[in-house]
Motif scaffolding. Structure first.
Motif: not given
Length: 149
Positions: A3, A26, A31, A33, A42, A51
Motif C-alpha cells: 500500500s 470497489s 480504487a 491499483k 494499492m 484504500p
C-alpha cells in the motif's frame, strides 16, 4: 499487496518503478491499483492504511493525470455496484445545522442593518453614543460581578 500513499506513489512513478496503473470498482466507488517492480500495490489514504476510494472514475482520473499518469486500465467494471452509493454516502447533519445557523444569522444581521438604514430618527452624536456605551458596559460589569459572588 503493498500500500502506497499518494506521495509514495508519486516518487515511485517518477523513478519508473510503476509499470501499470489500473482503476477498479470497489462497491460503488473506485480504487487505484498499480503494478510496481516489487508487485501489486494499492493507493491508500495518507494517514491510514485503508484504500483511497474515489466516488467517480473522473475523480481518480483527475488525480492520476495530475501525477503524470497517461495510461490507465479500467478493469472489472462488471463488479461496479452504483446502487451501493446510498449506503456509503456520509451524512453530515452537523454541517447542515451549521450552514442553517449561518444563514439564519446572516438574515438576522441583514434585517438589523436594513432596519437601521430605514430608521427615521436622527443619528446619535459621538457623545450620546459614548454615554450609551458606558451605561451598557456598567450594566454588563454589574451582571458579571453578581454572578461571581
Amino acid at each position: 499487496m503493498q500500500s502506497l500513499s499518494q506521495s509514495e506513489f508519486q516518487v515511485a512513478f517518477e523513478h519508473g518503478a510503476v509499470q501499470s496503473v489500473e482503476i477498479e470498482p470497489s462497491g460503488s466507488r473506485f480504487a487505484v491499483k498499480f503494478l510496481t517492480l516489487s508487485g501489486v500495490a494499492m493507493l491508500v489514504q495518507t494517514r491510514k492504511s485503508e484504500p483511497r476510494l474515489f466516488g467517480t472514475v473522473d475523480g481518480a482520473l483527475r488525480l492520476l493525470h495530475k501525477l503524470g499518469v497517461r495510461r490507465i486500465v479500467l478493469d472489472r467494471l462488471e463488479q461496479w455496484q452504483p446502487e451501493q452509493a446510498k449506503l456509503v454516502r456520509r451524512s453530515r447533519p452537523d454541517r447542515a445545522q451549521a450552514l442553517t445557523r449561518a444563514a439564519e444569522y446572516d438574515r438576522w444581521v441583514r434585517t438589523k442593518v436594513n432596519a437601521s438604514r430605514l430608521d427615521p430618527r436622527p443619528a446619535m452624536t459621538e457623545g450620546e453614543w459614548e454615554t450609551v456605551r458606558a451605561a451598557k458596559r456598567a450594566e454588563r460589569q454589574a451582571l458579571l460581578a453578581g454572578k461571581t459572588e
